[in-house]
Design an enzyme around this catalytic site. Structure first.
Site, PDB file in Angstrom:
ATOM      1  N   LYS A 228      -0.978  10.614  -6.027  1.00 39.65           N
ATOM      2  CA  LYS A 228      -1.206  10.781  -4.581  1.00 39.65           C
ATOM      3  C   LYS A 228      -2.680  11.107  -4.382  1.00 39.65           C
ATOM      4  O   LYS A 228      -3.331  11.623  -5.294  1.00 39.65           O
ATOM      5  CB  LYS A 228      -0.346  11.919  -4.040  1.00 39.65           C
TER       6      LYS A 228
ATOM      7  N   ASP B  63      -0.520   6.455   3.898  1.00 36.71           N
ATOM      8  CA  ASP B  63       0.288   7.660   4.169  1.00 36.71           C
ATOM      9  C   ASP B  63      -0.203   8.133   5.542  1.00 36.71           C
ATOM     10  O   ASP B  63      -0.788   7.331   6.298  1.00 36.71           O
ATOM     11  CB  ASP B  63       0.074   8.711   3.069  1.00 36.71           C
TER      12      ASP B  63
ATOM     13  N   ASN C 163       4.233   5.416  11.437  1.00 32.45           N
ATOM     14  CA  ASN C 163       4.850   4.281  10.748  1.00 32.45           C
ATOM     15  C   ASN C 163       6.326   4.531  10.415  1.00 32.45           C
ATOM     16  O   ASN C 163       7.193   3.710  10.725  1.00 32.45           O
ATOM     17  CB  ASN C 163       4.033   4.007   9.468  1.00 32.45           C
TER      18      ASN C 163
ATOM     19  N   LYS D 108       1.198   5.652  -8.876  1.00 33.24           N
ATOM     20  CA  LYS D 108       1.472   4.977  -7.604  1.00 33.24           C
ATOM     21  C   LYS D 108       1.772   6.025  -6.562  1.00 33.24           C
ATOM     22  O   LYS D 108       2.623   6.905  -6.776  1.00 33.24           O
ATOM     23  CB  LYS D 108       2.687   4.049  -7.790  1.00 33.24           C
TER      24      LYS D 108
ATOM     25  N   LYS E 272      10.351  10.520  -7.204  1.00 31.62           N
ATOM     26  CA  LYS E 272      10.819   9.456  -6.291  1.00 31.62           C
ATOM     27  C   LYS E 272      10.677   8.084  -6.947  1.00 31.62           C
ATOM     28  O   LYS E 272      11.597   7.270  -6.924  1.00 31.62           O
ATOM     29  CB  LYS E 272       9.963   9.506  -5.016  1.00 31.62           C
TER      30      LYS E 272
ATOM     31  N   GLN F 139       6.332  12.454  -5.696  1.00 24.47           N
ATOM     32  CA  GLN F 139       6.232  10.999  -5.834  1.00 24.47           C
ATOM     33  C   GLN F 139       6.662  10.557  -7.236  1.00 24.47           C
ATOM     34  O   GLN F 139       7.295   9.516  -7.406  1.00 24.47           O
ATOM     35  CB  GLN F 139       4.774  10.576  -5.588  1.00 24.47           C
TER      36      GLN F 139
END
Ligand code: NDP
Length: 443
Positions: A125, A165, A239, A89, A113, A110
């Site tokens: 990623k 992203d 964002n 993910k 995280k 990631q």
């Protein structure tokens, strides 16, 4: 030489010309050192060697035709780093700077995280060295469809679930999802950040920025502080930055500056977020246009945003955008807290400046985990085929961020590094990952 140092040296030597990847593994391994080196079972199981090597890296050609009828070719990547905790993910990034090193650093970060979120998510990623700036909608669609024609065979709702992203927002996800559905002949939750009309989750758009502010708010309160009346500087105007600015303003903070890759705006009365949204999200323009909306504001070319005095600094643009000199200026100007909305925006030297000066420092792994956490909530809703309300998702996001705050605090204390959330986040993320990997055998 200790186990962590040995594996770090080996990994750097074996992966030459990958500076961002080296930086990310150095940060994580350095802070894991005391914890890992005192537990020989990790070395016996080769946990660090296995953690550092991605399970799979896919690099592919993306040919597409521009509006002038000319064939263009970009390089696409997907790094499927670690699936110990769930399907890979992590987002897709479209930016000319995209390289294998940047993809690997992001996927590695990631992985930690996602572990920290407590959700069943592996780490990955991807992206392409494609510059979407100035491209027509048709060109963006042609590019997204070509990318997905290749990527579709490597992803799936239970295999690998990409998201957005830098350079990848609702428009790009729509185009990629549409092409995936056509090729796979299957409607499934293969992307997160989807439009609300086709399986997206409420709050996903806001989640990274909101989550950053929820975590910062909780950690400030532990120190007897709040956002109320604080001056806040946020880099970026995408964002993450926009939604962080919005939530921060709702909690009583005053956001006085934002930036883009050309320069920054300073508005002493507090940034008009609607004006920024209009410029960046509707007109897809530059922040230099902000002065037309607020004539008393100042626009400055270049990367000087950290020289603006503030109580709280939130780097939300890109990696390595806050350097040692910037950190020193922020500390000198009385900054009490820094939260990384972006991934690795603070250099290792700048992080040291903050930690040495007892600035409340929230690393990206924890601070920007609200996005991927809400992606997990989107995946859950897709599996159930039942959407939750905005309030339901927002409540769950708040709870996840509060749990992250608790776990990085406890892990830092346990390791005798109270208040050092870099160490806290790395150890908390590592423990769960290592446990899952040990239980799953040598894979
Ligand atoms: P966007 O593309 O929406 O916005 C990125 C912003 O950063 C833009 O304002 C852009 O300026 C600026 N920027 C990009 N590159 C540079 C650069 N080299 N120098 C200066 N400014 C730059 O991306 P997001 O807001 O989604 O992502 C921002 C960061 O947050 C990234 O590090 C991303 O990995 C991280 N992140 C994002 C999540 C999400 O849910 N979106 C989740 C977790 C982390 P310009 O407009 O000029 O391009």
């Amino acid at each position: 030489m200790s186990y962590t140092r040995r594996v770090l040296a080996w990994a750097i030597q074996n992966n030459p010309n990958e500076p961002e990847f080296h930086q990310a593994i150095t940060e994580i391994f350095t802070s894991l050192k005391p914890f890992v080196d005192s537990r020989p079972e990790y070395e016996k199981a080769g946990i660090l060697e296995r953690l550092i090597e991605p399970e799979r890296v896919i690099i592919f050609r993306i040919p597409w035709v521009d509006d002038a009828g000319k064939v263009q070719v970009n390089k696409g990547y997907r790094v499927q780093y670690n699936s110990a905790l769930g399907p890979y993910k992590g987002g897709l990034r479209f930016h000319p700077s995209v390289s294998l090193s940047i993809m690997k650093f992001l996927a590695f970060e990631q992985t930690f995280k996602n572990s920290l979120t407590g959700q069943p998510l592996g780490g990955g990623k991807g992206g392409a060295d494609f510059n979407p700036k100035g491209r027509s909608d048709r060109e963006i669609m042609a590019f997204c469809q070509s990318l997905m024609t290749e990527l579709s065979r490597h992803i799936g709702a239970n295999t690998d679930v990409p998201a957005g992203d830098i350079g990848v927002g609702a428009r790009e996800i729509g185009f990629m999802y549409g092409q995936y559905k056509r090729l796979a002949n299957c409607v499934e939750g293969v992307f997160t950040g989807k439009g609300l009309s086709y399986g997206g989750s409420l709050v996903r758009t806001e989640a990274t920025g909101y989550g950053l502010i929820y975590l910062m708010d909780g950690m400030l309160k532990r120190r007897g502080e709040t956002f109320e009346g604080k001056t806040v500087v946020i880099s970026g105007s995408g964002n993450v930055a926009i939604n962080a600015a919005q939530k921060c303003t709702q909690l009583g903070g005053k956001v006085v500056a934002l930036s883009d890759s050309n320069g920054y705006i300073y508005d002493a009365d507090g940034i008009d977020i609607d004006a920024v949204k209009l410029i960046k999200e509707v007109k897809r323009g530059r922040l230099s246009m902000y002065k037309k909306h607020r004539p008393d504001s100042v626009y400055q070319d270049g990367r000087g945003i950290w020289s603006i005095p503030c109580d709280i600094a939130l780097p939300c643009a890109t990696q390595n955008e806050l350097h040692e000199e910037d950190a020193k200026i922020l500390v000198k100007n009385g900054c009490i807290a820094v939260g990384e909305g972006a991934n690795m925006p603070t250099t290792l030297e700048a992080t040291d400046v903050f930690l040495k000066n007892k600035v409340l420092f929230l690393p990206g792994k924890a601070a920007n985990a609200g996005g991927v956490s809400t992606s997990a909530l989107e995946m859950a809703q897709n599996s159930m085929r039942i959407p939750w309300t905005f309030e339901e998702v927002d409540e769950k996001l708040k709870e996840i961020m509060a749990n992250i705050g608790k776990s990085i605090d406890e892990a830092a204390k346990e390791a005798d590094f109270e208040g050092n959330f870099v160490v806290g986040a790395n150890i908390a993320g590592f423990k769960k990952l290592a446990e899952a990997m040990m239980q799953q055998g040598v894979v």
